[in-house]
Design a protein around this motif. Structure first.
Motif, PDB file in Angstrom:
ATOM      1  N   GLU A   1     -14.183  -4.024  -6.975  1.00 32.86           N
ATOM      2  CA  GLU A   1     -15.439  -4.224  -6.241  1.00 32.86           C
ATOM      3  C   GLU A   1     -15.272  -5.300  -5.179  1.00 32.86           C
ATOM      4  OE1 GLU A   1     -18.972  -3.047  -9.380  1.00 32.86           O
ATOM      5  OE2 GLU A   1     -17.990  -4.985  -9.625  1.00 32.86           O
ATOM      6  N   LYS A   2     -14.584  -6.392  -5.564  1.00 31.93           N
ATOM      7  CA  LYS A   2     -14.350  -7.478  -4.604  1.00 31.93           C
ATOM      8  C   LYS A   2     -13.581  -6.948  -3.406  1.00 31.93           C
ATOM      9  CE  LYS A   2     -13.804 -11.121  -7.937  1.00 31.93           C
ATOM     10  NZ  LYS A   2     -12.925 -12.118  -8.463  1.00 31.93           N
ATOM     11  N   GLN A   3     -12.546  -6.135  -3.689  1.00 31.32           N
ATOM     12  CA  GLN A   3     -11.721  -5.642  -2.602  1.00 31.32           C
ATOM     13  C   GLN A   3     -12.529  -4.716  -1.693  1.00 31.32           C
ATOM     14  OE1 GLN A   3      -9.414  -7.219  -1.817  1.00 31.32           O
ATOM     15  NE2 GLN A   3      -7.503  -6.226  -1.318  1.00 31.32           N
ATOM     16  N   ARG A   4     -13.450  -3.962  -2.291  1.00 28.74           N
ATOM     17  CA  ARG A   4     -14.291  -3.099  -1.462  1.00 28.74           C
ATOM     18  C   ARG A   4     -15.188  -3.939  -0.547  1.00 28.74           C
ATOM     19  NH1 ARG A   4     -15.637   0.248  -6.528  1.00 28.74           N
ATOM     20  NH2 ARG A   4     -17.725   0.571  -5.690  1.00 28.74           N
ATOM     21  N   ILE A   5     -15.692  -5.047  -1.075  1.00 31.70           N
ATOM     22  CA  ILE A   5     -16.508  -5.946  -0.227  1.00 31.70           C
ATOM     23  C   ILE A   5     -15.638  -6.554   0.870  1.00 31.70           C
ATOM     24  CG2 ILE A   5     -17.915  -8.037  -0.197  1.00 31.70           C
ATOM     25  CD1 ILE A   5     -19.177  -5.592  -1.558  1.00 31.70           C
ATOM     26  N   ALA A   6     -14.396  -6.921   0.487  1.00 27.88           N
ATOM     27  CA  ALA A   6     -13.499  -7.501   1.496  1.00 27.88           C
ATOM     28  C   ALA A   6     -13.259  -6.503   2.627  1.00 27.88           C
ATOM     29  CB  ALA A   6     -12.181  -7.907   0.855  1.00 27.88           C
ATOM     30  N   ILE A   7     -13.151  -5.219   2.266  1.00 30.82           N
ATOM     31  CA  ILE A   7     -12.953  -4.186   3.288  1.00 30.82           C
ATOM     32  C   ILE A   7     -14.202  -4.057   4.165  1.00 30.82           C
ATOM     33  CG2 ILE A   7     -12.683  -1.699   3.617  1.00 30.82           C
ATOM     34  CD1 ILE A   7     -10.756  -1.801   1.162  1.00 30.82           C
ATOM     35  N   ALA A   8     -15.364  -4.072   3.509  1.00 30.20           N
ATOM     36  CA  ALA A   8     -16.612  -4.005   4.284  1.00 30.20           C
ATOM     37  C   ALA A   8     -16.696  -5.199   5.223  1.00 30.20           C
ATOM     38  CB  ALA A   8     -17.808  -3.979   3.341  1.00 30.20           C
ATOM     39  N   ARG A   9     -16.325  -6.386   4.723  1.00 33.68           N
ATOM     40  CA  ARG A   9     -16.385  -7.588   5.545  1.00 33.68           C
ATOM     41  C   ARG A   9     -15.436  -7.479   6.738  1.00 33.68           C
ATOM     42  NH1 ARG A   9     -14.446 -13.359   3.191  1.00 33.68           N
ATOM     43  NH2 ARG A   9     -12.457 -12.229   3.117  1.00 33.68           N
TER      44      ARG A   9
ATOM     45  N   LEU B   1     -21.280   2.708   2.477  1.00 34.33           N
ATOM     46  CA  LEU B   1     -19.970   3.336   2.636  1.00 34.33           C
ATOM     47  C   LEU B   1     -18.996   2.864   1.560  1.00 34.33           C
ATOM     48  CD1 LEU B   1     -19.510   3.362   6.513  1.00 34.33           C
ATOM     49  CD2 LEU B   1     -19.712   5.335   4.998  1.00 34.33           C
ATOM     50  N   VAL B   2     -19.040   1.584   1.213  1.00 35.04           N
ATOM     51  CA  VAL B   2     -18.130   1.111   0.163  1.00 35.04           C
ATOM     52  C   VAL B   2     -18.795   1.207  -1.212  1.00 35.04           C
ATOM     53  CG1 VAL B   2     -16.853  -0.420   1.695  1.00 35.04           C
ATOM     54  CG2 VAL B   2     -18.775  -1.330   0.394  1.00 35.04           C
ATOM     55  N   ASP B   3     -19.960   1.851  -1.246  1.00 36.47           N
ATOM     56  CA  ASP B   3     -20.680   2.101  -2.489  1.00 36.47           C
ATOM     57  C   ASP B   3     -20.993   0.809  -3.245  1.00 36.47           C
ATOM     58  OD1 ASP B   3     -21.947   3.561  -4.378  1.00 36.47           O
ATOM     59  OD2 ASP B   3     -20.125   4.104  -5.492  1.00 36.47           O
ATOM     60  N   MET B   4     -21.500  -0.187  -2.504  1.00 37.13           N
ATOM     61  CA  MET B   4     -21.811  -1.462  -3.154  1.00 37.13           C
ATOM     62  C   MET B   4     -23.251  -1.897  -2.861  1.00 37.13           C
ATOM     63  SD  MET B   4     -19.378  -2.678  -5.008  1.00 37.13           S
ATOM     64  CE  MET B   4     -19.759  -4.409  -5.111  1.00 37.13           C
TER      65      MET B   4
END
Ligand SMILES: Nc1ncnc2c1ncn2[C@@H]1O[C@H](COP(=O)(O)OP(=O)(O)OP(=O)(O)O)[C@@H](O)[C@H]1O
Ligand SMILES: [Mg+2]
Lengths: 227, 344
Positions: free
Chosen positions: A150-158, A132-135
């Protein structure tokens, strides 16, 4: 349906001998699945209100009703448990754990939230969120090798992997340029809608506000238009 | 998931450096402790190897065994009453071998006893360290103060006094050699009732060791080094984890904000400390015991399993304390501040 209700929240800070009342009796409620944006001038008390709502600091007086609890009355460890299992957090910076891979960040959050899922369910959930966050393709990367967006997208996934009831976001796009910032906001909106997560988000940014269902402005310690 | 282990894996070099410092410090501690114990054996095995009991000197000797002289009649009465009591004497001296080479020894003689080797008239039993000087069973030794000859009839293990090998001789020969009728020291095993007389002063073996002038000085300085090393290793842990924790204070704040328990963060540094200490100790213990096996025979090195275990436990406790004290940083980490701060 109302998920979280703030009732007559006051917050006073002491700076030496001077007492300053930052929040002067704020009431508001968050509705299931909706994104509420909190705006206002710098220093108006947005972050203070958000952190009180999220149980990160106690109000001087007032109530925070969440499910059958009043966060203002709970013991620190009970609040911690609610934060771990029911709340998700996104901040201005991603604040990832530097020695965990992208995938491990999410596994760790599931551990913290006491997730009852078994291994396969977890793996599936993590895969889904990373897609979903394309990572997905950076599964095994460490934060040091990721870009800010990219970091922020991971933070959102987390913040969402443990399927929290409420997502608290304090200027989630402030460290990103406007293109990245749009991407991240689209992502956040899509995800919270898809997962049915209720969101309280602090933002300065006009563009970002467009993604919210409601807007509240803070002024002189009060909400300028009650919602 | 185990955060502590993940961090070690990701920051190997940092932890390997800490581990190698702990390894070196603990190795040094084990070596010095082996040396301290070895020297202590070399200085006093004769007394240390006696079963627990009590030693008596003449009160007037004021703790100096060479001035002590037990009244012969009193000694005879005592020995007649109980066969557990032993009277013995120690005199530092020399023997000349067949090639006229001189060897310093501690002459020891005693009344009949299981705890002292018994030599017949004209015979001598030596500590086995003299074998390395080329002395063998059947050799004839002489002494300047003594007209007779002493035939070597055997060797015993680990019998030394004041860094000299012990030479057990017969009472009669001893009396000829030193022109005295009386012996210096009385010894009773633990089970034996105390001898109560104002003429005698009682000493435990440990107290008696401290009357040997060089013994206390030697042991005190070595033990001081050992304790310094132990304290240094504790401080190393404290400082290392303190520096790591200071760097991670923002991370701790964030982790607390998302709901990680403070105790989980403490467990993380405890696990790291334990892992590093145990691996470092495993290396230093193996190496020092290897040295114990292969140390040159003349080198007084004696590392016992008990000392090793005791020191290891102390290292673990002190590492734990160091890590825990530095862990107060974790308690101080503020979720709120961490959130507001930029990327670390
Ligand atoms: N722990 C504290 N102690 C004292 N004063 C505080 C504390 N936290 C916040 N304040 C004060 O409260 C006021 C509101 O702070 P807050 O961080 O909530 O503002 P904000 O609206 O989030 O501002 P910004 O948009 O710049 O982030 C500020 O004047 C700040 O100095
Ligand atoms: Mg703010």
């Amino acid at each position: 349906m109302t998920i979280l209700t703030l009732e007559n929240i006051h917050k006073t800070f002491k700076n030496g001998d001077v007492e300053e009342e930052i929040l002067k009796g704020i009431s508001l409620s968050l509705k299931q699945g909706e994104i509420t944006a909190l705006t206002g001038a710098s220093g108006s008390g947005k972050s203070t209100l958000l952190t009180i709502a999220a149980g990160l600091q106690p109000p001087t007086s007032g109530h925070i009703y969440f499910e059958s609890h009043d966060l203002a009355e709970l013991k620190p460890d009970q609040i911690r448990h609610i934060r771990a299992s029911q709340f998700g957090f996104v901040f201005q910076f991603a604040h990832l754990v530097p020695f965990l891979t992208v995938e491990e960040q999410l596994i760790f959050m599931l551990d913290v939230s006491d997730s009852k899922q078994n291994k396969q369910q977890r793996a599936a959930e993590i895969k889904r969120l990373l897609e979903l966050v394309d990572m997905e393709h950076r599964r095994t990367a460490y934060p040091a090798s990721l870009s800010g967006g990219e970091k922020q997208r991971i933070a959102i996934a987390r913040a969402m992997v443990h399927q929290p009831t409420i997502l608290f976001a304090d200027e989630p796009t402030a460290s990103l340029d406007s293109k990245r910032s749009k991407e991240v906001m689209t992502l956040m909106r899509n995800l919270t809608k898809e997962l049915g997560i209720t969101t309280l988000m602090v933002t300065h940014d006009q563009d970002t506000m467009a993604y919210a269902d409601h807007m509240i402005e803070m002024k002189d310690g009060c909400l300028s238009q009650p919602v | 998931m185990n955060l502590g282990w993940k961090e070690i894996k990701r920051n190997k070099i940092r932890f390997v450096i800490l581990g190698s410092i702990v390894f070196l410090v603990s190795l040094l501690t084990f070596m010095i402790s082996g040396l301290a114990n070895g020297l202590s054996q070399d200085n006093a095995a004769l007394i240390k190897n006696l079963p627990d009991g009590t030693l008596y000197l003449e009160a007037e000797a004021e703790g100096n065994y060479s001035f002590s002289s037990i009244d012969s009649e009193f000694q005879e009465d005592l020995l007649a009453m109980s066969d557990e009591v032993t009277a013995f004497s120690i005199q530092m001296g020399f023997v000349d071998d067949q090639d006229d080479k001189q060897h310093s020894v501690a002459f020891v003689t005693s009344t009949a006893s299981d705890d002292f080797a018994h030599a017949d008239h004209g015979e001598v039993i030596l500590d086995q360290s003299l074998k390395e000087d080329g002395i063998a069973v059947g050799d004839i030794l002489t002494n300047q103060q003594f007209d007779g000859e002493l035939e070597v009839v055997g060797f015993v293990e680990e019998s030394k006094f004041s860094h000299a090998p012990v030479a057990y001789i017969n009472i009669q020969d001893y009396q000829d050699m030193y022109r005295t009728e009386s012996l210096q020291i009385l010894y009773t095993p633990e089970e034996q009732a105390a001898i109560n007389t104002e003429h005698l002063q009682a000493y435990s073996p440990a107290e008696f060791l401290n009357t040997i002038p060089s013994y206390q000085a030697e042991q005190l300085s070595l033990n001081m080094i050992i304790w310094f090393l132990v304290v240094i290793s504790g401080m190393l842990f404290g400082i290392f984890f303190y520096m790591m924790n200071v760097q991670k204070i923002g991370l701790y704040g964030i982790l607390k904000a998302v709901g990680v328990k403070t105790s989980a963060l403490f467990k993380m540094i405890w696990l790291q400390m334990l892992l590093i200490t145990i691996i470092a100790l495993a290396f230093s213990i193996s190496l020092s015991h290897l040295f114990n096996l292969f140390a040159p025979a003349g080198m007084p090195f004696h590392l016992t399993a008990i000392t090793t275990i005791q020191l290891s436990v102390i290292f673990l406790i002190i590492g734990f304390a160091g890590a825990t004290i530095s862990g107060f940083q974790i308690k101080k980490a503020e979720p709120l501040q961490a959130i507001q701060q930029g990327e670390s």
